[in-house]
Design a protein around this motif. Structure first.
Motif, PDB file in Angstrom:
ATOM      1  N   ASN A 130       0.833  -1.200   0.000  1.00 44.63           N
ATOM      2  CA  ASN A 130       0.000   0.000   0.000  1.00 44.63           C
ATOM      3  C   ASN A 130       0.867   1.250   0.000  1.00 44.63           C
ATOM      4  OD1 ASN A 130       0.561   0.747   2.938  1.00 44.63           O
ATOM      5  ND2 ASN A 130      -0.248  -1.336   3.162  1.00 44.63           N
ATOM      6  N   PRO A 131       0.300   2.425  -0.212  1.00 47.18           N
ATOM      7  CA  PRO A 131       1.084   3.656  -0.267  1.00 47.18           C
ATOM      8  C   PRO A 131       1.861   3.946   1.016  1.00 47.18           C
ATOM      9  CG  PRO A 131      -1.072   4.030  -1.254  1.00 47.18           C
ATOM     10  CD  PRO A 131      -1.115   2.665  -0.643  1.00 47.18           C
ATOM     11  N   GLN A 132       1.282   3.639   2.170  1.00 51.69           N
ATOM     12  CA  GLN A 132       1.992   3.905   3.420  1.00 51.69           C
ATOM     13  C   GLN A 132       3.245   3.042   3.526  1.00 51.69           C
ATOM     14  OE1 GLN A 132      -0.856   4.139   6.904  1.00 51.69           O
ATOM     15  NE2 GLN A 132      -2.313   3.745   5.233  1.00 51.69           N
ATOM     16  N   GLU A 133       3.123   1.779   3.106  1.00 56.11           N
ATOM     17  CA  GLU A 133       4.305   0.923   3.153  1.00 56.11           C
ATOM     18  C   GLU A 133       5.370   1.412   2.177  1.00 56.11           C
ATOM     19  OE1 GLU A 133       5.690  -3.640   2.187  1.00 56.11           O
ATOM     20  OE2 GLU A 133       3.590  -3.307   2.778  1.00 56.11           O
ATOM     21  N   LEU A 134       4.947   1.856   1.014  1.00 52.20           N
ATOM     22  CA  LEU A 134       5.906   2.370   0.049  1.00 52.20           C
ATOM     23  C   LEU A 134       6.615   3.598   0.610  1.00 52.20           C
ATOM     24  CD1 LEU A 134       7.070   1.829  -2.723  1.00 52.20           C
ATOM     25  CD2 LEU A 134       5.252   3.232  -3.721  1.00 52.20           C
ATOM     26  N   ALA A 135       5.895   4.422   1.367  1.00 49.52           N
ATOM     27  CA  ALA A 135       6.522   5.583   2.003  1.00 49.52           C
ATOM     28  C   ALA A 135       7.560   5.137   3.037  1.00 49.52           C
ATOM     29  CB  ALA A 135       5.457   6.455   2.661  1.00 49.52           C
ATOM     30  N   ARG A 136       7.300   4.057   3.748  1.00 47.35           N
ATOM     31  CA  ARG A 136       8.292   3.535   4.698  1.00 47.35           C
ATOM     32  C   ARG A 136       9.548   3.066   3.955  1.00 47.35           C
ATOM     33  NH1 ARG A 136       5.014  -0.135   9.211  1.00 47.35           N
ATOM     34  NH2 ARG A 136       3.699   1.560  10.029  1.00 47.35           N
ATOM     35  N   VAL A 141      15.201   3.736   2.187  1.00 50.51           N
ATOM     36  CA  VAL A 141      16.117   3.947   1.063  1.00 50.51           C
ATOM     37  C   VAL A 141      16.900   5.234   1.260  1.00 50.51           C
ATOM     38  CG1 VAL A 141      16.225   4.455  -1.411  1.00 50.51           C
ATOM     39  CG2 VAL A 141      14.779   2.593  -0.590  1.00 50.51           C
ATOM     40  N   ALA A 142      16.202   6.305   1.686  1.00 47.86           N
ATOM     41  CA  ALA A 142      16.863   7.596   1.891  1.00 47.86           C
ATOM     42  C   ALA A 142      17.881   7.537   3.018  1.00 47.86           C
ATOM     43  CB  ALA A 142      15.814   8.666   2.189  1.00 47.86           C
ATOM     44  N   ALA A 143      17.608   6.701   4.029  1.00 42.79           N
ATOM     45  CA  ALA A 143      18.510   6.604   5.173  1.00 42.79           C
ATOM     46  C   ALA A 143      19.652   5.628   4.945  1.00 42.79           C
ATOM     47  CB  ALA A 143      17.725   6.167   6.410  1.00 42.79           C
ATOM     48  N   GLY A 144      19.593   4.871   3.835  1.00 41.65           N
ATOM     49  CA  GLY A 144      20.611   3.865   3.570  1.00 41.65           C
ATOM     50  C   GLY A 144      21.889   4.471   3.044  1.00 41.65           C
ATOM     51  N   PRO A 145      22.913   3.637   2.855  1.00 42.46           N
ATOM     52  CA  PRO A 145      24.188   4.128   2.329  1.00 42.46           C
ATOM     53  C   PRO A 145      24.022   4.689   0.925  1.00 42.46           C
ATOM     54  CG  PRO A 145      24.134   1.733   2.288  1.00 42.46           C
ATOM     55  CD  PRO A 145      22.920   2.183   3.057  1.00 42.46           C
ATOM     56  N   SER A 146      24.717   5.759   0.656  1.00 40.94           N
ATOM     57  CA  SER A 146      24.630   6.357  -0.675  1.00 40.94           C
ATOM     58  C   SER A 146      25.266   5.432  -1.699  1.00 40.94           C
ATOM     59  CB  SER A 146      25.330   7.718  -0.699  1.00 40.94           C
ATOM     60  OG  SER A 146      26.692   7.582  -0.326  1.00 40.94           O
ATOM     61  N   ALA A 149      26.660   5.141  -7.918  1.00 45.97           N
ATOM     62  CA  ALA A 149      26.921   4.418  -9.162  1.00 45.97           C
ATOM     63  C   ALA A 149      25.835   3.403  -9.500  1.00 45.97           C
ATOM     64  CB  ALA A 149      28.265   3.706  -9.078  1.00 45.97           C
ATOM     65  N   GLY A 150      24.804   3.322  -8.686  1.00 45.43           N
ATOM     66  CA  GLY A 150      23.789   2.313  -8.952  1.00 45.43           C
ATOM     67  C   GLY A 150      22.484   2.660  -8.294  1.00 45.43           C
ATOM     68  N   PRO A 151      21.524   1.731  -8.327  1.00 45.52           N
ATOM     69  CA  PRO A 151      20.225   1.993  -7.711  1.00 45.52           C
ATOM     70  C   PRO A 151      20.373   2.143  -6.202  1.00 45.52           C
ATOM     71  CG  PRO A 151      20.408  -0.316  -8.362  1.00 45.52           C
ATOM     72  CD  PRO A 151      21.596   0.393  -8.942  1.00 45.52           C
ATOM     73  N   PRO A 152      19.474   2.891  -5.559  1.00 44.53           N
ATOM     74  CA  PRO A 152      19.620   3.143  -4.121  1.00 44.53           C
ATOM     75  C   PRO A 152      19.235   1.960  -3.240  1.00 44.53           C
ATOM     76  CG  PRO A 152      17.635   4.184  -4.961  1.00 44.53           C
ATOM     77  CD  PRO A 152      18.359   3.628  -6.146  1.00 44.53           C
ATOM     78  N   VAL A 153      18.709   0.899  -3.826  1.00 44.18           N
ATOM     79  CA  VAL A 153      18.324  -0.264  -3.048  1.00 44.18           C
ATOM     80  C   VAL A 153      18.713  -1.528  -3.819  1.00 44.18           C
ATOM     81  CG1 VAL A 153      15.986  -0.221  -4.009  1.00 44.18           C
ATOM     82  CG2 VAL A 153      16.399  -1.417  -1.864  1.00 44.18           C
ATOM     83  N   ALA A 154      19.306  -2.492  -3.101  1.00 41.09           N
ATOM     84  CA  ALA A 154      19.765  -3.717  -3.764  1.00 41.09           C
ATOM     85  C   ALA A 154      18.640  -4.709  -3.991  1.00 41.09           C
ATOM     86  CB  ALA A 154      20.867  -4.368  -2.930  1.00 41.09           C
ATOM     87  N   SER A 155      17.617  -4.657  -3.156  1.00 39.92           N
ATOM     88  CA  SER A 155      16.507  -5.597  -3.290  1.00 39.92           C
ATOM     89  C   SER A 155      15.613  -5.240  -4.468  1.00 39.92           C
ATOM     90  CB  SER A 155      15.651  -5.585  -2.021  1.00 39.92           C
ATOM     91  OG  SER A 155      16.341  -6.089  -0.910  1.00 39.92           O
TER      92      SER A 155
END
Length: 450
Positions: A130-136, A141-146, A149-155
């Motif tokens: 749902n939208p709330q989960e996507l916001a989480r 993603v924003a709090a993860g390591p920068s 050179a690639g996508p911000p999330v490996a999953s």
């Protein structure tokens, strides 16, 4: 009946007799679960063959809720399947079974921030509900390591959508109704526009998930749900001007025939319908993920229980056994939706002959409705006989109902030789009384009056 179906029945017959002869079931252990290893392997092979398509990457995952038993998950892993998990516990079981992250999908509709964080850290595929989960997920993603050179999330991350194509014959199992609790309801006002924006704003969102199937849902309705997701993926990709959605997770839910040993519909039947109704699904542009559960295991399992007493009431014979609501919960409470076949066996585990007699097969729970079969015509069951509850390999072993503090029974896997010999391997030991007491707070201080 085809050769494979006939062989299934032969192997099961050998296993039932051997379980009694070898003392796996009896007075001390009056109910056990049995799983056919060869049958499970054949089911996995049939699934792979049904969807195999040159140039198409297909990942088959097993819905862990259907058999949350680590040795079973390990066997399925050896057969090339991954795991679809819907809770931290199911993820822990999949990891214990050695299922790799790249073959694991997290689908819970109530994921906590901690669950999402763990999945993303492990590289497990996540389908947001749902939208709330996507916001989480955005926040994680924003709090993860920068990662410039690639996508911000490996999953791999996707969104679950509800195509609202309708339900099957069992309302409680229908996931694509107008008011289903699952996914983003696509036909609600503004929903599709929101989905298109969500993907446009998140270039890393690369999957789309739907799950329409379940027991009682016809193949054509399942395919209609997949078609809706496929059409939406095409619109997302057209808007992006690239192949943003590269994988379609089409869920599982293939119904099971509980009337005979025949496997119908088969995985091949479903794949044929999908190829006819959604041909673009197999043209190589999309990877495919499936999440079958019941259809892989149901036919390959049997509950075997001892008849403790044979009595009668109102002229109706009643066999009181040790298999009731604690192992066949859905069958007892909703028998019209979840009927199961019952074999009458003698004290040596051999199928009984004789004229069928209309009788009830009752369980051990202390309430009147604990019946796994009512008014069923079977050879007359007597004290010391056994009953076999067929097609119980999925859900019946792993969803124990602890009514009357009845313990979870042992589960054994078997391999039957052509000569009738049977080898058993433990899958789960029977719950002991000490374990049952500990689970119920034994060892903790007694509550004191205030």
């Amino acid at each position: 009946m085809d050769v494979m179906t006939d062989e299934l029945g032969i192997r099961r017959g050998h296993a039932l007799r051997a379980a009694v002869e070898q003392g796996l079931v009896g007075e001390a252990e009056p109910v056990v679960g049995l799983l056919d290893v060869t049958g499970i392997e054949q089911s996995a092979t049939a699934l792979h063959a049904a969807f195999a398509t040159p140039g198409v990457a297909v990942t088959h995952t097993f819905a862990v809720k259907a058999a949350s038993l680590v040795p079973v998950l390990g066997l399925l892993g050896e057969c090339g399947l991954g795991a679809e998990v819907a809770s931290p516990g199911e993820l822990a079981l999949a990891r214990a079974a050695g299922i790799p992250a790249e073959r694991t999908v997290l689908d819970s509709p109530a994921k906590t921030v901690a669950e999402l964080r763990e999945a993303l850290a492990l590289g497990i595929a996540v389908n947001a509900d749902n939208p709330q989960e996507l916001a989480r997920i955005d926040a994680l993603v924003a709090a993860g390591p920068s990662a410039p050179a690639g996508p911000p999330v490996a999953s791999p991350v996707g969104l679950r959508v509800n195509p609202q194509v309708g339900g099957g014959t069992i309302g409680a199992m229908s996931t694509a109704t107008a008011t289903s609790k699952f996914g983003v309801a696509l036909r609600d006002p503004g929903a599709e526009e929101w989905v298109l924006r969500a993907y446009a704003e998140r270039p890393w969102l690369n999957r789309l998930h739907t799950h329409t199937g379940s027991q009682g849902v016809p193949l054509e309705l399942m395919a209609a749900g997949v078609r809706a997701a496929y059409d939406l993926a095409e619109r997302i990709n057209a808007a992006a001007g690239r192949q943003q959605v590269d994988t379609l997770d089409i869920g599982g839910g293939l119904p099971v025939n509980f009337r005979s040993d025949d496997v119908t519909p088969s995985f091949a039947d479903y794949a044929r319908v999908l190829r006819a109704e959604v041909p673009g699904l197999f043209d190589g542009r999309y990877g495919i993920v499936t999440e079958f559960g019941r259809s892989l295991l149901a036919k390959n399992g049997t509950v075997l229980a001892r008849v403790e007493y044979a009595k009668s009431a109102g002229g109706r014979p009643i066999a009181v056994t040790h298999a009731g609501a604690q192992v066949a919960t859905r069958t007892v409470f909703v028998p019209e939706a979840w009927p199961i076949r019952v074999l009458a066996l003698d004290g040596k585990g051999r199928e009984k002959g004789g004229e069928p007699v209309v009788q009830d097969v009752a369980g051990p729970c202390c309430f009147a409705g604990d019946l796994v079969a009512q008014g069923r015509a079977l050879p007359l069951l007597e004290e010391g006989d056994y009953v076999a509850l067929l097609d119980t390999g999925a859900y019946y072993f792993s969803n124990h109902f602890a009514y009357n503090s009845l313990p979870r029974p042992a589960v054994h896997a078997y391999t039957a030789g052509a000569d009738g010999s049977v080898t058993f391997a433990p899958v789960r030991t029977a719950q002991s009384q000490d374990e049952l007491v500990a689970e119920s707070g034994g060892g903790l201080p007694a509550l004191r009056r205030g």
